[in-house]
Write a protein that holds these residues in place. Structure first.
Motif, PDB file in Angstrom:
ATOM      1  N   ARG A 176       3.221   4.989   6.469  1.00 42.56           N
ATOM      2  CA  ARG A 176       2.033   5.851   6.506  1.00 42.56           C
ATOM      3  C   ARG A 176       1.625   6.022   7.956  1.00 42.56           C
ATOM      4  NH1 ARG A 176      -3.398   3.368   6.723  1.00 42.56           N
ATOM      5  NH2 ARG A 176      -2.979   1.147   6.796  1.00 42.56           N
TER       6      ARG A 176
ATOM      7  N   LEU B 170      -0.674   6.294  11.078  1.00 40.87           N
ATOM      8  CA  LEU B 170      -1.960   5.817  11.585  1.00 40.87           C
ATOM      9  C   LEU B 170      -2.529   6.882  12.515  1.00 40.87           C
ATOM     10  CD1 LEU B 170      -1.005   2.119  12.381  1.00 40.87           C
ATOM     11  CD2 LEU B 170      -2.298   2.984  10.432  1.00 40.87           C
ATOM     12  N   PRO B 171      -3.787   6.758  12.883  1.00 42.07           N
ATOM     13  CA  PRO B 171      -4.360   7.732  13.813  1.00 42.07           C
ATOM     14  C   PRO B 171      -3.575   7.760  15.129  1.00 42.07           C
ATOM     15  CG  PRO B 171      -6.082   6.317  12.902  1.00 42.07           C
ATOM     16  CD  PRO B 171      -4.765   5.740  12.472  1.00 42.07           C
TER      17      PRO B 171
ATOM     18  N   SER C 125      -5.635  -7.741  11.196  1.00 41.31           N
ATOM     19  CA  SER C 125      -5.536  -6.312  10.873  1.00 41.31           C
ATOM     20  C   SER C 125      -5.717  -5.417  12.095  1.00 41.31           C
ATOM     21  CB  SER C 125      -6.588  -5.945   9.816  1.00 41.31           C
ATOM     22  OG  SER C 125      -7.888  -6.171  10.333  1.00 41.31           O
TER      23      SER C 125
ATOM     24  N   LEU D 236      -6.992  -0.702  17.473  1.00 45.35           N
ATOM     25  CA  LEU D 236      -7.099   0.020  16.216  1.00 45.35           C
ATOM     26  C   LEU D 236      -7.821  -0.904  15.251  1.00 45.35           C
ATOM     27  CD1 LEU D 236      -6.423   2.529  14.538  1.00 45.35           C
ATOM     28  CD2 LEU D 236      -4.297   1.388  13.871  1.00 45.35           C
ATOM     29  N   ARG D 237      -9.050  -0.531  14.928  1.00 44.53           N
ATOM     30  CA  ARG D 237      -9.907  -1.361  14.087  1.00 44.53           C
ATOM     31  C   ARG D 237     -10.641  -0.448  13.113  1.00 44.53           C
ATOM     32  NH1 ARG D 237     -13.582  -3.809  17.834  1.00 44.53           N
ATOM     33  NH2 ARG D 237     -11.985  -5.363  18.248  1.00 44.53           N
ATOM     34  N   GLY D 238     -10.610  -0.790  11.850  1.00 43.02           N
ATOM     35  CA  GLY D 238     -11.330   0.014  10.862  1.00 43.02           C
ATOM     36  C   GLY D 238     -10.799   1.430  10.759  1.00 43.02           C
ATOM     37  N   GLY D 239      -9.518   1.614  11.010  1.00 43.66           N
ATOM     38  CA  GLY D 239      -8.910   2.931  10.855  1.00 43.66           C
ATOM     39  C   GLY D 239      -9.092   3.889  12.018  1.00 43.66           C
ATOM     40  N   ARG D 240      -9.672   3.399  13.133  1.00 41.04           N
ATOM     41  CA  ARG D 240      -9.780   4.279  14.302  1.00 41.04           C
ATOM     42  C   ARG D 240      -9.615   3.494  15.592  1.00 41.04           C
ATOM     43  NH1 ARG D 240     -14.988   5.745  16.757  1.00 41.04           N
ATOM     44  NH2 ARG D 240     -16.399   4.032  16.369  1.00 41.04           N
TER      45      ARG D 240
END
Length: 176
Positions: free
Chosen positions: A3, A5-6, A22, A43-47
Motif C-alpha cells: 500500500r 504511504l504519503p 509504527s 511518518l506518524r499518524g499517516g502523515r
C-alpha cells in the motif's frame, strides 16, 4: 499486499531511513539538482511531520534507532565540503535535539541496524566500487565507542541490513 504511504515532503535520493514501532524516520540525502539535505521527517499518524534539521547535510549514510535515539552513521558529510563523515549524528527522539558522537570508520554507502541497544555499521566504500569494504563495527552508546568485529563475508557497498529473529541480515549490494 503493498500500500502506498504519503509521498515524502520533498524528493530525495541517498537519504537514510529507520523505523521504531509504527514510526518511520527519513533524514538527509540529496534533493533536486543534487542539493545536499539536512532535513528530517517522521511518518506518524499517516502523515509526514518535520523534525529538527540535522546539524549538517549528510547523504549515503546508514541509520538505525537504538535506546530512543536515531543514529546517522557514516556517509558523506556535506556541511564542510564533500568528505566522509568522521562523526555520527544522533537525534534524541524524546527531546528532538541533535548531538554528535564518534563515528565508525569513515565510509559511505554503508548499512546500519540496531540490536540489543547497540548500533551496527556494515560494509560500505571509500569512494568507488573498487574501494568497497568488508567492515563490521558496533557502537555502544554507553561506552560512546566503536568496536571492530569479524568482517562481513564479502566487500560491498549499497547493501541493506535488517534484524530478523535476532540475527543481523545483510542483503544485496554492489561488488567490484
Amino acid at each position: 499486499r503493498w500500500r502506498r504511504l504519503p509521498a515524502l515532503p520533498a524528493p530525495i535520493d541517498h537519504g537514510m531511513a529507520a523505523g521504531r514501532g509504527s514510526e518511520l524516520y527519513v533524514v538527509g540525502g540529496y534533493g533536486p539538482g543534487a542539493a545536499a539535505q539536512s532535513s528530517a521527517f517522521v511518518l506518524r499518524g499517516g502523515r509526514w511531520r518535520p523534525l529538527a534539521s540535522m546539524p549538517a547535510p549528510r547523504a549515503a549514510a546508514g541509520a538505525a534507532v537504538a535506546g530512543g535515539k536515531l543514529y546517522v552513521v557514516g556517509g558523506v558529510s556535506l556541511g564542510l565540503g564533500n568528505r566522509l563523515a568522521e562523526d555520527a549524528l544522533v537525534l534524541d527522539l524524546q527531546t528532538g535535539s541533535w548531538s554528535t558522537v564518534p563515528g565508525p570508520t569513515p565510509r559511505e554507502h554503508l548499512a546500519a541496524v540496531s540490536a540489543g541497544g547497540v548500533v551496527y555499521a556494515l560494509a560500505g566504500r571509500l569512494d568507488s566500487l573498487e574501494s568497497n569494504l568488508d567492515l563490521l563495527e558496533v557502537f555502544s552508546p554507553e561506552a560512546q565507542s566503536w568496536t571492530t568485529l569479524a568482517p562481513v563475508p564479502s566487500r560491498r557497498s549499497g547493501a541493506g541490513a535488517a534484524l530478523a529473529k535476532g540475527l543481523i541480515v545483510s542483503v544485496g549490494g554492489e561488488a567490484a
